[in-house]
Design an enzyme around this catalytic site. Structure first.
Site, PDB file in Angstrom:
ATOM      1  N   HIS A   1      56.821  37.454  35.298  1.00  0.00           N
ATOM      2  CA  HIS A   1      56.661  36.728  33.967  1.00  0.00           C
ATOM      3  C   HIS A   1      55.767  35.524  33.772  1.00  0.00           C
ATOM      4  O   HIS A   1      55.052  35.263  32.857  1.00  0.00           O
ATOM      5  CB  HIS A   1      58.015  36.512  33.265  1.00  0.00           C
TER       6      HIS A   1
ATOM      7  N   GLU B   1      58.040  34.875  29.812  1.00  0.00           N
ATOM      8  CA  GLU B   1      56.392  34.888  29.889  1.00  0.00           C
ATOM      9  C   GLU B   1      55.727  33.906  28.504  1.00  0.00           C
ATOM     10  O   GLU B   1      54.742  33.196  28.987  1.00  0.00           O
ATOM     11  CB  GLU B   1      56.290  36.339  29.088  1.00  0.00           C
TER      12      GLU B   1
END
Length: 324
Positions: free
Chosen positions: A80, A132
């Site tokens: 991520h 993320e």
């Protein structure tokens, strides 16, 4: 329930592992093979319970923060992505690092840096707290504004409405993202779009096939973990496009026979961080209950692969020892 002869499973394809997930998981496995246990991993390497448990058994140790990793150790950054500050923390802790960030996420990071350098306000479409999003915002925190859905658009404040660009979390649903972007364009008519779509190809492909089979679906089963954004979206997309019911499960053991009452068509897919063994487990469970007719529905071919992180070609143990 209906007669056995009429029961069927529509098996979505593509499903399961994307290229970025495959790369990240193999990176941890190769690090363990090359350098030996323990290998530390910051956050879950991918959002899947089974994958994390399997890697733990092989000697991976998952931590929430870089400061939990002992000095001189090897740490892997998850698919991520991480903020630049995390790389700085690793240097301070004299850690050798393997960056397993998905290249598609890295692309968004680079876009954020470029637009910030050009003095744009960046509107990042994504979910607050997602790893993320945290990593991307860390690239230019003074320029990036998180927009968590269409209802959040009214809260956005920018310095110059003629210099605004949108980027997005890669694992959102296409529909969800474009609904937010549509509202942003109403508010900021000069809004600039990124040079290429930020939504991950695998996320799009998995949603497209679910949209196709949903109208025929009495029960949609999505294999994936609850903290997997793209897996959760598959459930939502299925319901939105006509599935009568949909459930997200990690393992076949979580399935409930009551869900099959009155069902003739079960559709099955899996999120982008899910190994195929878990899907096969669900197929076995369904076959034991009369759903042995499996029809694959394919809407795309996926051939993309990513090379492993460059750090795996170096002697990281020696590098870490040299920092002590």
């Amino acid at each position: 329930m209906s007669t056995t002869a009429s029961r069927r499973v529509l098996l979505a394809a593509p499903r399961g592992y994307c290229a970025g997930v495959d790369r990240a998981v193999i990176a941890v496995e190769k690090a363990l093979e090359q350098y030996g246990a323990p290998i530390y991993v910051r956050k879950q390497i991918v959002h899947n319970k089974y994958v994390v448990q399997t890697l733990e058994k092989q000697g991976a140790i998952f931590v929430d923060e870089t400061e939990e990793v002992p000095e001189g150790s090897i740490v892997v950054f998850s698919a991520h992505g991480v903020a630049p500050s995390v790389h700085d923390e690793a240097k301070t802790g004299k850690l050798a690092t393997i960056d397993a960030t998905c290249p598609l996420v890295t692309k968004v990071h680079k876009e954020a840096v470029r637009f910030a350098d050009e003095d744009y306000d960046i509107l990042l479409v994504g979910h607050e707290g997602h790893e993320e999003v945290v990593g991307t915002m860390g690239e230019a925190p003074e320029r990036i504004h998180l927009v968590d859905g269409p209802e959040d658009v009214a809260n956005v404040q920018v310095r110059d409405e003629s210099k605004v660009v949108w980027l997005s979390q890669t694992t959102l649903s296409v529909d969800e993202t474009m609904a937010t972007v549509g509202e942003l364009k109403k508010r900021f008519p000069l809004l600039v779009s990124p040079p290429s779509d930020d939504i991950c190809y695998a996320t799009q492909n998995r949603q497209v096939v679910v949209k196709q089979i949903a109208p025929e679906t009495d029960l949609l089963i999505v294999v994936g973990s609850k903290n997997s954004s793209n897996s959760v979206r598959l459930v939502e997309v299925g319901l939105e496009y006509g599935a009568k019911a949909a459930h997200l499960v990690d393992f076949a053991e979580e399935l409930d026979e009551a869900w099959l009452t009155g069902v003739t068509t079960v559709s099955l897919t899996s999120g982008a961080s899910v190994p195929e063994i878990l899907v096969q487990g669900v197929l076995g469970w369904l076959a034991e209950r009369g759903f042995a007719d499996v029809q694959t529905v394919r809407t795309a071919e996926e051939t993309l692969t990513f090379s492993l992180p460059k750090e795996l070609r170096r002697d990281l143990r020696a590098e870490a020892a040299g920092k002590l």
